[in-house]
Design a protein around this motif. Sequence first.
Motif, PDB file in Angstrom:
ATOM      1  N   GLU A  86       0.829  -1.228  -0.040  1.00 54.03           N
ATOM      2  CA  GLU A  86      -0.066   0.043   0.027  1.00 54.03           C
ATOM      3  C   GLU A  86       0.968   1.287  -0.148  1.00 54.03           C
ATOM      4  O   GLU A  86       1.998   1.248   0.765  1.00 54.03           O
ATOM      5  CB  GLU A  86      -0.829   0.045   1.170  1.00 54.03           C
ATOM      6  CG  GLU A  86      -1.871   1.425   1.264  1.00 54.03           C
ATOM      7  CD  GLU A  86      -2.838   1.142   2.395  1.00 54.03           C
ATOM      8  OE1 GLU A  86      -3.817   0.587   2.269  1.00 54.03           O
ATOM      9  OE2 GLU A  86      -2.402   1.735   3.518  1.00 54.03           O
ATOM     10  N   VAL A  87       0.359   2.142  -0.728  1.00 51.20           N
ATOM     11  CA  VAL A  87       0.924   3.494  -0.795  1.00 51.20           C
ATOM     12  C   VAL A  87      -0.040   4.598  -0.422  1.00 51.20           C
ATOM     13  O   VAL A  87      -1.327   4.432  -0.783  1.00 51.20           O
ATOM     14  CB  VAL A  87       1.590   3.985  -2.093  1.00 51.20           C
ATOM     15  CG1 VAL A  87       0.682   3.748  -3.537  1.00 51.20           C
ATOM     16  CG2 VAL A  87       2.138   5.264  -2.011  1.00 51.20           C
ATOM     17  N   ALA A  88       0.275   5.317   0.554  1.00 55.27           N
ATOM     18  CA  ALA A  88      -0.807   6.470   0.905  1.00 55.27           C
ATOM     19  C   ALA A  88      -0.030   7.905   1.089  1.00 55.27           C
ATOM     20  O   ALA A  88       0.966   7.949   1.338  1.00 55.27           O
ATOM     21  CB  ALA A  88      -1.249   6.033   2.309  1.00 55.27           C
ATOM     22  N   VAL A  89      -1.034   9.025   0.567  1.00 57.95           N
ATOM     23  CA  VAL A  89      -0.818  10.338   0.753  1.00 57.95           C
ATOM     24  C   VAL A  89      -1.578  10.948   1.909  1.00 57.95           C
ATOM     25  O   VAL A  89      -2.945  10.468   1.969  1.00 57.95           O
ATOM     26  CB  VAL A  89      -0.954  11.027  -0.585  1.00 57.95           C
ATOM     27  CG1 VAL A  89      -1.121  12.382  -0.469  1.00 57.95           C
ATOM     28  CG2 VAL A  89       0.054  10.791  -1.505  1.00 57.95           C
ATOM     29  N   GLY A  90      -1.061  11.662   2.505  1.00 58.90           N
ATOM     30  CA  GLY A  90      -1.854  12.042   3.772  1.00 58.90           C
ATOM     31  C   GLY A  90      -1.581  13.670   3.855  1.00 58.90           C
ATOM     32  O   GLY A  90      -0.416  14.194   3.560  1.00 58.90           O
ATOM     33  N   VAL A  91      -2.763  14.530   3.980  1.00 62.08           N
ATOM     34  CA  VAL A  91      -2.940  15.561   4.271  1.00 62.08           C
ATOM     35  C   VAL A  91      -3.546  16.152   5.471  1.00 62.08           C
ATOM     36  O   VAL A  91      -4.689  15.850   5.827  1.00 62.08           O
ATOM     37  CB  VAL A  91      -3.482  16.452   3.018  1.00 62.08           C
ATOM     38  CG1 VAL A  91      -3.322  17.985   3.247  1.00 62.08           C
ATOM     39  CG2 VAL A  91      -2.730  16.300   1.671  1.00 62.08           C
ATOM     40  N   SER A 144      -2.843   0.857  -4.240  1.00 66.23           N
ATOM     41  CA  SER A 144      -2.100  -0.378  -4.402  1.00 66.23           C
ATOM     42  C   SER A 144      -0.559   0.021  -5.059  1.00 66.23           C
ATOM     43  O   SER A 144      -0.661   0.373  -6.292  1.00 66.23           O
ATOM     44  CB  SER A 144      -2.770  -1.416  -4.960  1.00 66.23           C
ATOM     45  OG  SER A 144      -1.984  -2.889  -5.163  1.00 66.23           O
ATOM     46  N   LEU A 145       0.403  -0.635  -4.585  1.00 66.21           N
ATOM     47  CA  LEU A 145       1.776  -0.693  -5.214  1.00 66.21           C
ATOM     48  C   LEU A 145       1.824  -1.437  -6.527  1.00 66.21           C
ATOM     49  O   LEU A 145       2.590  -1.351  -7.420  1.00 66.21           O
ATOM     50  CB  LEU A 145       2.919  -0.964  -4.388  1.00 66.21           C
ATOM     51  CG  LEU A 145       2.992   0.258  -3.259  1.00 66.21           C
ATOM     52  CD1 LEU A 145       4.192  -0.485  -2.182  1.00 66.21           C
ATOM     53  CD2 LEU A 145       3.655   1.237  -3.964  1.00 66.21           C
ATOM     54  N   SER A 146       0.656  -2.170  -6.642  1.00 65.40           N
ATOM     55  CA  SER A 146       0.649  -3.159  -7.918  1.00 65.40           C
ATOM     56  C   SER A 146       0.187  -2.285  -9.167  1.00 65.40           C
ATOM     57  O   SER A 146       0.156  -2.779 -10.204  1.00 65.40           O
ATOM     58  CB  SER A 146      -0.318  -4.309  -7.728  1.00 65.40           C
ATOM     59  OG  SER A 146      -1.581  -4.061  -7.473  1.00 65.40           O
TER      60      SER A 146
END
Length: 263
Positions: A213-218, A236-238
């Motif tokens: 998993e990749v996530a961006v947070g603000v 998803s990194l896939s």
Amino acid sequence: MSSINREKFMRTQDDPIFVQSLGRAVQVLEAFQQADGPLSLAEIASRAGITRSAAQRIVHSFRELGYMRLSADGRGFMLDLGILDLAYNYLRLNPLLRRASPILLELRRNVRERVDLSLFNGQRMVYAARMQSKREMFFATLIGNSVPTFCTSGGWAAMAMLPDDEVDELLAAADLRPLTPRTLTDPQAIRDQIALTRQNGHALAIEQILMGEVAVGVAISGADNRPLGAIHIAGSLSEWQPEEFRRRVAPLASEAANAIASS
């Protein structure tokens, strides 16, 4: 009783107007945190840090009030629907969530990935709104689930709004156990991510909570410019390269967070 709950309860011991019996009742409810199923009276007493006799009286009271019930096999107790009524009223009356709801729906339509709103609670980011994507596990969809502040994109974004001395206090008190093989647990490495977040206006977390998993947070700021919570967008990194994901969703997440904060 967890170390956090034990510390919280100990702070009330010398408070002359604190209702100790009410505190013990709340400890019984908190005994169900991280439980895998129904709890026996002995398990409730042990988790709550109270006697079995006290647990029996409190459980009976909660059953009469509709907040606990006997499990189907009769071997333990579970929380009942009255708890959901309380949770519903919290969500319904929370002004931040009322403002955020239409903005989050539009964000979810635009990014087509999971969009969450979490509330900053010191060592935890508590999910208060969750808009699922096409791939989710049961527990990942539940309101009220929480993740450690020190290793999440939203947590890094929230801490980036705090003075360095408060960040240091949070990290010094944090339980820095890894959730994945890639979870950052070195305080200086976490501070480096917070510095990057301040520079970029958003955090990028790769496999910190879930592998793949990749996530961006603000962060979402309050009127005092302190963090109320954060928007997380997870992919998803896939399907995504991290930098591609950042370029696609970070501007949209920042726009949504600003809209929530200013509305």
